[in-house]
Write a protein that holds these residues in place. Structure first.
Motif, PDB file in Angstrom:
ATOM      1  N   PHE A  23       0.848  -1.179   0.000  1.00  0.00           N
ATOM      2  CA  PHE A  23       0.000   0.000   0.000  1.00  0.00           C
ATOM      3  C   PHE A  23       0.888   1.234   0.000  1.00  0.00           C
ATOM      4  O   PHE A  23       1.921   1.267   0.685  1.00  0.00           O
ATOM      5  CB  PHE A  23      -0.894   0.041   1.244  1.00  0.00           C
ATOM      6  N   SER A  24       0.466   2.229  -0.730  1.00  0.00           N
ATOM      7  CA  SER A  24       1.176   3.499  -0.650  1.00  0.00           C
ATOM      8  C   SER A  24       0.738   4.206   0.623  1.00  0.00           C
ATOM      9  O   SER A  24      -0.252   3.839   1.251  1.00  0.00           O
ATOM     10  CB  SER A  24       0.835   4.360  -1.867  1.00  0.00           C
ATOM     11  N   GLU A  26      -0.608   7.038   0.818  1.00  0.00           N
ATOM     12  CA  GLU A  26      -1.932   7.613   0.561  1.00  0.00           C
ATOM     13  C   GLU A  26      -3.034   6.606   0.836  1.00  0.00           C
ATOM     14  O   GLU A  26      -4.042   6.921   1.486  1.00  0.00           O
ATOM     15  CB  GLU A  26      -2.029   8.097  -0.893  1.00  0.00           C
ATOM     16  N   LYS A  27      -2.866   5.384   0.340  1.00  0.00           N
ATOM     17  CA  LYS A  27      -3.898   4.365   0.511  1.00  0.00           C
ATOM     18  C   LYS A  27      -4.086   4.003   1.981  1.00  0.00           C
ATOM     19  O   LYS A  27      -5.210   3.829   2.452  1.00  0.00           O
ATOM     20  CB  LYS A  27      -3.554   3.133  -0.316  1.00  0.00           C
ATOM     21  N   PHE A  31      -7.487   4.687   3.990  1.00  0.00           N
ATOM     22  CA  PHE A  31      -8.140   3.543   4.626  1.00  0.00           C
ATOM     23  C   PHE A  31      -8.403   3.824   6.105  1.00  0.00           C
ATOM     24  O   PHE A  31      -9.509   3.576   6.609  1.00  0.00           O
ATOM     25  CB  PHE A  31      -7.280   2.294   4.464  1.00  0.00           C
ATOM     26  N   ILE A 113     -12.628  10.160   0.461  1.00  0.00           N
ATOM     27  CA  ILE A 113     -11.801   9.853  -0.708  1.00  0.00           C
ATOM     28  C   ILE A 113     -11.797  10.998  -1.718  1.00  0.00           C
ATOM     29  O   ILE A 113     -10.718  11.518  -2.065  1.00  0.00           O
ATOM     30  CB  ILE A 113     -12.239   8.526  -1.353  1.00  0.00           C
TER      31      ILE A 113
END
Length: 557
Positions: A23-24, A26-27, A31, A113
């Protein structure tokens, strides 16, 4: 542990291919924000959360769609998207009210998001982090996520429109123009006033040529055409159904209906010329669709304007005061004055380049269009919730700019480097704002107008538990009939004798009179118990909530 027959590179290649867990940052951040947003919204819903009056209509229509009666579930006044989502969610919940709240919670959770990507594209990655965290804890975004109303879902779609519209204009991307049109269509089916943003893009598309000279007007025209096609895919079927139901071509009866109802609530509750219904039942009621075209009655909003002798000059004089109320009262309420100052800092802390001017002009156009649109129709605090992400976009940029200024200024004053870091200042602002908003969300976690819905729910549940057959109820609020699982028609603003004649014509079972709602129907005088008219029997009286006493009368045939 890496197996001995595999080196680290080979093992990592297998993991990446078969177990893609990477996962980056950002992700991971999004999340975590989504999980926190969901938990806040779900657990801050009060156990005895009440419904808004509009909720009864959305839930009634959603129930009809869920039962397969699609045509009856599509209404000329109440837009169909939210009832449709309630119907879909009810498949999994088995309960309409919880399904409505679940739709709002899901929309409020997903909002983080598009907010992140909107702020990241317009202001940068660091402001995007702070803006997203503020979105998670904003009290009105949290509270509205528990309402059975359109605010939460519309805010999500509105933010997506702003984001995809910006990307489409910036890159002259035909696919994104089409996607923006589709999102506008969904927004229109959620709140019909969203059609105004289709007109706004008429201004924004040629403006993109001024700010981005490498794009030709022909390419932008094609983009707008695709935007219009995406919108029309959702708009035209609804317009056709409205025509079938009302006999008139209209985008939505709600667009101008709100104006008429605010100014002429009393006349809208008077019986029509044929005595078969009220204008309010014709326009917003969900009981009898055939009432819309009843003989000699006013079947359209323009007709209601004519009957009420709507004064456009008076209306236009009210618009500036409505706009002033939005700016002076509503904006400070949904943001707070310290963050408003940070909004100003975020907009003006440095000179604008051509590209920066394009970004700010774009955001300002949606912000101003929303304020003006409601100023010339209906002014209500919850209608401004969709512009909260835009305000947070500016405020988050202001937080970063202000913290940097404070950090450098203190270092210069004390002649020491990094006496206090800008990150620490940003975190302090975030924590203070979050604490203040969290306290606000705890104290205002229930829907507007708490006491009346509570009384109406108790009355409805009593009727539900004591009725012997499907019932028809005359009352000022449709919430009573919803909780009673009965049909509803509005209480006319007529003398009691006329109301009783009307009730018998409609074969009404119960008449509910409330002390709190009689100001809407001043012609009705509540009868003394010992002087009840013939054929009217007092069967239940509710007075546990002060100033919200209600009496239930049964009509005897």
């Amino acid at each position: 542990m890496v197996p001995p027959h595999l080196n680290n590179g080979t093992f990592k290649l297998i993991l990446d291919r078969y177990i893609p867990l990477r996962f980056s940052n950002e992700k991971v951040f999004l999340f975590i924000c989504a999980v926190v947003a969901f938990l806040l919204r779900f657990f801050l819903i009060p156990q005895e959360a009440m419904l808004h009056i509009d909720s009864a209509h959305y839930l009634t229509l959603g129930g009809k769609i869920a039962n397969g009666d699609w045509l009856a579930g599509i209404h000329a006044y109440w837009p169909p998207m939210y009832p449709f989502l309630i119907a879909v969610a009810s498949i999994f919940t088995g309960d309409l009210e919880f399904a409505g709240r679940l739709v709002s919670i899901a929309a409020g959770t997903l909002l983080v998001i598009p907010v992140y990507f909107l702020i990241r594209d317009l202001q940068g990655r660091v402001p995007a982090y702070y803006g997203t965290m503020l979105t998670v804890v904003h009290p009105f975004l949290v509270v509205s996520s528990g309402w059975v109303l359109t605010e939460s879902f519309y805010t999500l779609i509105f933010t997506l429109v702003v984001f995809t519209g910006w990307k489409a204009l910036r890159g002259c991307d035909n696919r994104l123009f089409f996607v923006t049109g589709v999102l506008l269509g969904i927004a229109y089916l959620t709140k019909p006033e969203a059609i105004g943003f289709l007109a706004l893009f008429v201004v924004l598309v040629p403006a993109a040529k001024f700010f981005c000279r490498k794009f030709g007007l022909r390419s932008l025209a094609v983009g707008y055409l695709l935007l219009f096609v995406g919108f029309a895919m959702f708009c035209l079927p609804y317009v056709a159904i409205n025509h079938q139901k009302t006999g008139h071509w209209t985008f939505s009866q709600k667009l101008v209906g709100n104006i008429s109802f605010v100014e002429y609530e009393g006349s809208n509750l008077e019986l029509t010329n044929d005595g078969k219904t009220t204008r309010k039942d014709q326009v917003v009621g969900t009981y009898e669709t055939e009432n819309i075209q009843s003989e000699n009655s006013i079947s359209t909003i323009p007709g209601a304007f004519k009957e009420a002798k709507f004064d456009y000059a008076t209306f236009l004089r009210l618009a500036p005061s409505n706009l002033k109320k939005e700016v002076r009262e509503h904006i400070p309420t949904i943001l707070s004055y310290p963050l408003i100052l940070l909004v100003v800092v975020g907009i003006f802390y440095r000179p604008w380049s051509i590209f920066r001017t394009a970004k700010e002009f774009y955001l300002l156009s949606f912000f101003i269009a929303t304020l003006i649109g409601y100023a010339v129709s209906v002014v209500e605090l919850r209608y401004l919730f969709p512009i909260i992400p835009i305000l947070l976009c500016w405020a988050s940029n202001g937080i970063v700019a202000f913290s940097g200024w404070v950090s450098i200024t203190l270092s210069n004053l004390f002649r020491r480097k990094r006496i206090i870091t800008s990150v620490l200042i940003q975190l302090v602002i975030l924590i203070v704002t979050t604490g203040y908003w969290f306290a606000s969300s705890i104290s205002t976690q229930n829907e507007p107008r708490q006491l009346a819905p509570w009384s109406e729910k108790q009355i409805g549940l009593w009727i539900k538990n004591n009725k012997t057959s499907p019932s028809l109820i005359i009352a000022s609020s449709p919430l009573i009939a919803f909780h009673a699982e009965a049909k509803h028609i509005y209480l006319p603003n007529e003398e009691l004798s006329t109301v009783l004649e009307y009730a018998r014509l409609k074969e009404v079972n119960y008449l509910v009179l409330s002390t709190s709602n009689l100001k809407k129907t001043p012609k009705i005088l509540v009868p003394e118990e010992q002087y009840l008219p013939v054929g009217l029997k007092l069967v239940y009286k509710y007075g546990q909530v002060q100033d919200y006493e209600m009496s239930v009368y049964e009509l005897l045939y």
